[in-house]
Write a protein that holds these residues in place. Structure first.
Motif, short mmCIF file in Angstrom:
data_model
loop_
_atom_site.label_atom_id
_atom_site.label_comp_id
_atom_site.label_asym_id
_atom_site.label_seq_id
_atom_site.Cartn_x
_atom_site.Cartn_y
_atom_site.Cartn_z
N VAL A 1 2.62 -0.35 -12.07
CA VAL A 1 3.53 -1.43 -11.66
C VAL A 1 3.81 -2.31 -12.87
N TRP B 1 7.98 0.06 -9.90
CA TRP B 1 6.85 0.97 -9.97
C TRP B 1 7.31 2.32 -10.50
N ASN C 1 0.84 -1.20 0.00
CA ASN C 1 0.00 0.00 0.00
C ASN C 1 0.87 1.25 0.00
N HIS D 1 9.20 -6.34 -8.50
CA HIS D 1 8.41 -5.49 -9.39
C HIS D 1 8.86 -4.05 -9.23
N LEU E 1 4.11 -5.49 -14.46
CA LEU E 1 3.58 -6.79 -14.06
C LEU E 1 4.56 -7.93 -14.31
N TYR F 1 -2.91 4.01 -3.13
CA TYR F 1 -2.75 2.96 -4.15
C TYR F 1 -2.41 1.66 -3.45
N SER F 2 -2.93 0.56 -3.98
CA SER F 2 -2.65 -0.78 -3.45
C SER F 2 -2.30 -1.72 -4.59
N TYR F 3 -1.30 -2.56 -4.36
CA TYR F 3 -0.92 -3.56 -5.37
C TYR F 3 -0.93 -4.94 -4.71
N SER F 4 -1.73 -5.83 -5.24
CA SER F 4 -1.85 -7.19 -4.70
C SER F 4 -1.36 -8.24 -5.69
N GLY F 5 -0.52 -7.83 -6.64
CA GLY F 5 -0.07 -8.75 -7.69
C GLY F 5 1.15 -9.58 -7.33
N HIS F 6 1.75 -9.33 -6.17
CA HIS F 6 2.86 -10.19 -5.75
C HIS F 6 2.33 -11.59 -5.44
#
Length: 456
Positions: free
Chosen positions: A266, A257, A178, A255, A268, A223-228
């Motif tokens: 990000v 950013w 986050n 990753h 991918l 912003y949130s990234y949950s792709g890990h």
């Protein structure tokens, strides 16, 4: 934390528990205090006694919950500060027993005073006894906190400033990264209760212990990234390209950013190379597109992020340590990287010789896994390290052994080892304050320490 738990290479003394009895009865000869040296085997009747003359400043800070990670927020109070009292801003993430009880803390520490000289302050005690309590209270550190609720332990937290706005990236144990805007929380922290709390009577004379009363408010991430593919610990903002971020996870993925009008984009496609967990990573302080990383697979890698992810790994040392590499830090002024691992070793790497895979120096002092390392922002030859052996060590690469002093009790001590600080249990992370000369901050299961030693 008690006075007996602090030690330095040159300044700790070993105290015999029979001293008091011997002095009062005369039956036992009082043994002189001895300087503690690393590796000394303590006897049952010996204890370590904190020597305040070894520190310019030492404060014990209780944030209310243990924090695995924190970062120093750069302020507008100027650089190269040395005059007491000090003030500073930190951002930290908690490790609570229940996921819902965790927080991101924005903290202001102020009234951080120097250690008093007991001898000079005690000469007129009879005249000022009535005012002593008030004076001691005024000397105690002040802690103000504004909190952001955070579901799950904060594995690592890093902040950056972009266009005069402060942002924090937060790695959650839930596998999500986050990004929070901290600017409103920095305003809130100024309104938070100014809390002073001190410890034992003996601590009142040496240093303060502050514990918080805090403002808690809902604060959604930008912003949130949950792709890990898993949770992670590796996280770093670029100092050369504002808003650029890198995050690494326990599956070996990295990753990158970059900021955009709508927030962040990000990549991918992860940087390919590490076979196991990425434990730490660092952007180069001098080159925009260069990144370093370390891993449980024992390798150190240098990346060029301009290239395709499967071709970005430019340099690799496959077996840089004997076991997991936990932390790295890039020297801001010299082409050097320091790494620390589960093997307890500190390795210094010269990037000009990186292809040869040979370290510039290796130090084996820590007796357990190293969990944190960082170069001093003021002196390119100085760095600090901390580990699971509950020690923080300060090192200076510029020091050479004095061949005229051949004492047996110091032969095994690396001459580059300047100072050892103890008193915290399970040390997690340390940072030098980038604007206050010589000041170190560390976090552990037992809270924060803020200190400056006489060696720096």
């Amino acid at each position: 934390m008690s006075d007996s738990e602090h030690e330095s290479e040159d300044e700790m003394v070993v105290d015999d528990e029979n001293d008091e009895a011997g002095e009062s009865s005369g039956a036992i000869k009082k043994e002189p205090r001895q300087v503690y040296l690393p590796g000394h085997q303590m006897q049952e009747d010996e204890s370590l006694v904190f020597d305040p003359s070894a520190y310019h400043m030492l404060h014990d800070i209780d944030s209310g919950l243990p924090c695995l990670s924190f970062d120093v927020i750069v302020d507008d109070m100027g650089c190269n500060r040395s005059d007491f009292p000090h003030s500073m801003y930190l951002v930290a993430g908690s490790q609570a027993e229940k996921p819902k009880d965790n927080c991101v803390f924005v903290m202001k520490l102020s009234n951080l005073n120097a250690i008093k000289n007991d001898e000079s302050s005690s000469s007129d005690d009879s005249d000022v006894e009535s005012d002593s309590d008030d004076d001691e209270s005024k000397d105690q550190p002040v802690l103000q906190i504004s909190s952001i609720p955070h579901l799950g332990t904060v594995n690592r937290i890093r902040n950056t400033t972009v266009d005069d706005k402060v942002f924090a990236a937060v790695w959650s144990e839930r596998g999500i990264v986050n990004i929070y805007d901290l600017n409103s929380k920095l305003k809130d922290v100024e309104k938070a209760n100014r809390n002073r709390k001190i410890g034992s009577e003996e601590k009142k004379k040496k240093y303060g212990k502050a514990a918080p009363k805090r403002i808690m408010s809902e604060h959604k991430p930008l912003y949130s990234y949950s792709g890990h593919r898993d949770e992670g610990f590796a996280l770093d903002w670029s100092s050369k390209a504002p808003g650029f971020l890198a995050s690494g996870d326990c599956k070996g993925n990295i990753h990158t950013w970059k900021p955009s009008e709508s927030g962040w984009v990000v990549n991918l496609h992860s940087l390919g190379g590490h076979k196991e967990s990425v434990e730490d990573l660092q952007w180069s302080p001098n080159e925009v597109n260069v990144l370093a990383s370390c891993s449980v697979d024992k390798s150190l890698r240098i990346w060029d992020t301009r290239l395709a992810p499967n071709k970005a790994n430019m340099l690799t040392i496959a077996d840089a340590h004997d076991s997991d590499i936990n932390v790295i830090n890039w020297n801001k002024k010299e082409p050097l990287i320091v790494s620390g691992g589960d093997d307890g070793k500190l390795m210094i790497w010269d990037l000009r010789q990186f292809k040869k895979g040979k370290e510039l120096a290796v130090f084996k002092h820590h007796t357990s896994a190293i969990t944190t390392v960082e170069w001093s922002p003021d002196d390119s030859s100085v760095f600090a390290s901390g580990g699971e052996d509950d020690q923080i060590a300060i090192w200076d690469l510029a020091v050479e052994r004095d061949t005229t002093n051949d004492q047996d009790d110091i032969k095994e001590i690396p001459p580059q080892l300047l100072f050892i600080h103890q008193g915290q249990e399970s040390i997690k992370e340390l940072h030098w304050h980038p604007q206050i000369t010589g000041v170190l901050i560390s976090t552990a299961q037992t809270g924060f320490n803020v200190f400056r030693t006489i060696s720096i």
